[in-house]
Design an enzyme around this catalytic site. Structure first.
Site, mmCIF file in Angstrom:
data_model
loop_
_atom_site.group_PDB
_atom_site.id
_atom_site.type_symbol
_atom_site.label_atom_id
_atom_site.label_comp_id
_atom_site.label_asym_id
_atom_site.label_seq_id
_atom_site.Cartn_x
_atom_site.Cartn_y
_atom_site.Cartn_z
ATOM 1 N N CYS A 154 -7.365 -3.670 -13.215
ATOM 2 C CA CYS A 154 -7.294 -2.512 -12.316
ATOM 3 C C CYS A 154 -6.191 -2.666 -11.285
ATOM 4 O O CYS A 154 -6.084 -1.867 -10.371
ATOM 5 C CB CYS A 154 -8.637 -2.262 -11.621
ATOM 6 S SG CYS A 154 -9.110 -3.571 -10.479
ATOM 7 N N GLU A 203 -9.483 -11.965 -8.510
ATOM 8 C CA GLU A 203 -8.310 -11.816 -7.652
ATOM 9 C C GLU A 203 -7.770 -13.151 -7.159
ATOM 10 O O GLU A 203 -6.708 -13.194 -6.541
ATOM 11 C CB GLU A 203 -8.648 -10.946 -6.442
ATOM 12 C CG GLU A 203 -9.068 -9.536 -6.809
ATOM 13 C CD GLU A 203 -9.580 -8.762 -5.614
ATOM 14 O OE1 GLU A 203 -8.828 -7.923 -5.091
ATOM 15 O OE2 GLU A 203 -10.741 -8.998 -5.217
ATOM 16 N N HIS A 243 0.822 -1.213 0.000
ATOM 17 C CA HIS A 243 0.000 0.000 0.000
ATOM 18 C C HIS A 243 0.861 1.270 0.000
ATOM 19 O O HIS A 243 0.389 2.326 -0.427
ATOM 20 C CB HIS A 243 -0.999 -0.026 1.153
ATOM 21 C CG HIS A 243 -2.164 -0.898 0.835
ATOM 22 N ND1 HIS A 243 -3.196 -0.480 0.030
ATOM 23 C CD2 HIS A 243 -2.422 -2.189 1.132
ATOM 24 C CE1 HIS A 243 -4.053 -1.469 -0.128
ATOM 25 N NE2 HIS A 243 -3.609 -2.511 0.531
ATOM 26 N N ASP A 291 -3.539 -8.927 -6.019
ATOM 27 C CA ASP A 291 -3.925 -10.113 -5.258
ATOM 28 C C ASP A 291 -3.888 -11.370 -6.112
ATOM 29 O O ASP A 291 -3.581 -12.460 -5.602
ATOM 30 C CB ASP A 291 -5.318 -9.922 -4.650
ATOM 31 C CG ASP A 291 -5.265 -9.223 -3.298
ATOM 32 O OD1 ASP A 291 -4.305 -9.474 -2.539
ATOM 33 O OD2 ASP A 291 -6.154 -8.421 -3.001
#
Length: 544
Positions: free
Chosen positions: A492, A421, A199, A445
């Site tokens: 994405c 994912e 992140h 993921d």
């Protein structure tokens, strides 16, 4: 900065480049927790008690100042959330019971640092014993304890530095809250740990900050050293002169201006259309240039919230994005769990959160949460007249996809999709597309679960490379299912914003790419330089 492979007089370091761009400036390290010295004899207990009070007042004032800055800079969204987090911490530091206990220990003969340490530790242990949400907040007391002890010892407080001038921030790693609180003086990020899909990397790209992660050697570079950071190559030049640093910054500004001047829809050199969309966490992240929003991460609006947002609050937050966005908006429903806990959900602790109740799986425990969110999204869409679609994260089976689509349509949302994912979803892409209107591949993921490699682990970065043939094969299978069904399949994940990888994805057959807004110009230029057949050839080579 010389091309290619530049170095300053002090040499260079290498890490993983995770956010495009270049910057240069003095290195400033984020202070870590202070070491508690050995207890010392106390000659004046009242003076120690006064030091305790001053330290707590300093922590409270610092947190309130940072909260005011975050609120002024960010308005709503991430800035508002950062302000709320900081204000809540300031209230804890200013708690009268905590202060009285620390003062009492100081008056009983403890030095100020040890009095504060003991008082905070006692409160922390009491919270931890209560379990659940309150136990999770025990870590906040550790952070406050470190700040207070540092203040009592006359040391820099842990956390983001504020030197009063532009700088390159160096840290062991950064939390989402740390990254959300970065001020305009931060020119670039360098961390000792972290991975390409952490992140820290995602939020750095959203901010348009050059960033390098997984560079442990930066720990040995002295504060104040002028460094150059190349967020594409991962190289860090050491010992630049002020004139060289100014040249780096000027070149970067010129390059960004050149890229921003090229506008229009995404397409290859021979005119094949590829929609270029934006990944956002709030209205504050919107930038001109994208053809819509391909990923609206709604959980970023509610990180660290102690109480669930009301229907009115949710509707207002979504409407702000819908009103300001250009083109369609794809909203991801709450992706809670693992590294994005939402305390107001009160989810139980798990031994392996990445394989547990996260994303759509939260619906198994709290079905009302999804229904309330879908209702708020639908109301905001009606009020704004925007083209709004929804998608669910962590979908594994066609039955889950069908159930989500049914509830979205019942709420009044016509277009419903799911994220791919996990490998199980990719392998059954055709079956998923019988139930939903589109697929969006989350490569972060999908790579993590395909290779059983923690996305935060720097030593496994090679397994998380989006050019791994096994991952590309799953993407190709999803794109083929989309062509057969006549339905769009986009990407994405962070791979979509990499100008070296985006052409491969187009060659595999994806119809849209969604990325951090700062990456759109780079990807537009990369696609415009290649024909569709050249993209396909690159994809064939990568698969082989």
């Amino acid at each position: 900065m010389p091309e290619p492979g530049w170095a300053g007089p002090g040499g260079r370091l290498s890490g993983l480049g995770v956010s495009q761009g270049r910057a240069a400036g003095p290195l400033v390290r984020m202070a870590g927790p202070p070491s508690l010295p050995a207890p010392r004899p106390v000659a004046d207990p009242e003076a120690e008690a006064a030091t305790v009070v001053k330290a707590l007042e300093a922590v409270t004032a610092d947190l309130n100042r940072r909260a005011a800055t975050a609120r002024t800079r960010g308005g709503g969204g991430a800035g508002g959330e950062a302000a709320e987090i900081l204000e809540a911490l300031a209230m804890i530091a200013d708690d009268p019971m905590l202060r009285e206990e620390a003062e009492s220990r100081a008056r009983s003969g403890a030095d100020a640092a040890h009095a504060l340490d003991a008082a905070f530790t006692g409160h922390r242990d009491a919270l931890a014993a209560l379990g659940g949400y309150l136990a999770e907040r025990a870590a906040d007391l550790d952070d406050l304890k470190h700040r207070a002890v540092a203040a009592a010892l006359g040391l820099p407080m842990p956390g983001l530095p504020d030197p009063g001038h532009p700088y390159v921030l160096v840290a062991g790693d950064l939390s989402p809250a740390d990254t959300a609180g970065l001020g305009p003086d931060v020119l670039a990020l360098v961390t000792e740990r972290g991975g390409p899909t952490s992140h820290t990397a995602i939020l750095a790209r959203a901010r348009g900050l050059p960033a390098v992660v997984a560079c442990p050697a930066v720990a040995d570079v002295p504060d104040g050293t002028i460094v150059g950071v190349d967020g594409a190559s991962g190289e860090i030049a050491l010992g630049l002169t002020p004139e060289q640093a100014a040249e780096v910054m000027e070149r970067d500004r010129a390059e960004r201006a050149r890229l921003a001047a090229a506008t229009g829809p995404g397409r290859t050199a021979d005119g094949h259309p590829v929609r270029l969309l934006a990944n956002i966490g709030s209205a504050a992240d919107l930038r001109p240039g994208a053809e819509g929003v391909g990923l609206f991460r709604t959980e970023f609006l509610f990180l660290d919230r102690k109480q669930p947002p009301s229907p009115e609050e949710q509707t207002a937050a979504y409407a702000e994005v819908f009103e300001r966005a250009e083109g369609p908006v794809i909203v991801r429903t709450l992706d809670a769990g693992t590294d994005k806990p939402l305390p107001f959900l009160g989810l139980p602790e798990e031994p392996n959160p990445a394989l547990g109740v996260r994303g759509l799986r939260v619906d198994r425990l709290l079905p009302d949460v999804l229904d309330a969110q879908l209702a708020a999204i639908a109301e905001a869409a009606r009020a704004t007249g925007a083209d709004v679609r929804v998608m669910a994260p962590m979908v594994t089976t066609p039955a889950e996809a069908a159930g989500f689509a049914r509830r979205a349509r019942a709420a009044g949302i016509a277009q419903a999709g799911v994220m791919v994912e996990v490998p199980a979803a990719a392998l059954r892409a055709a079956e998923l597309l019988r139930e939903v209107d589109f697929l969006s591949i989350g490569t972060n993921d999908l790579a993590q679960y395909t290779f059983a490699a923690d996305r935060q682990h720097p030593a496994l970065a090679d397994l998380l490379d989006p050019r791994q043939p096994a991952l590309l094969g799953l993407i190709e299978a999803c794109a083929a299912a989309g062509r057969e069904a006549g339905k769009p399949v986009g990407v994405c994940g962070e791979a979509a914003g990499d100008p070296a990888v985006a052409p491969l994805l187009v060659g595999l057959g994806v119809t849209s790419l969604s990325m951090a807004p700062s990456c759109v110009p780079l990807v537009r230029e990369a696609l415009a330089g290649l024909t569709l057949e050249e993209c396909r050839e690159l994809a064939r080579d990568a698969l082989a």
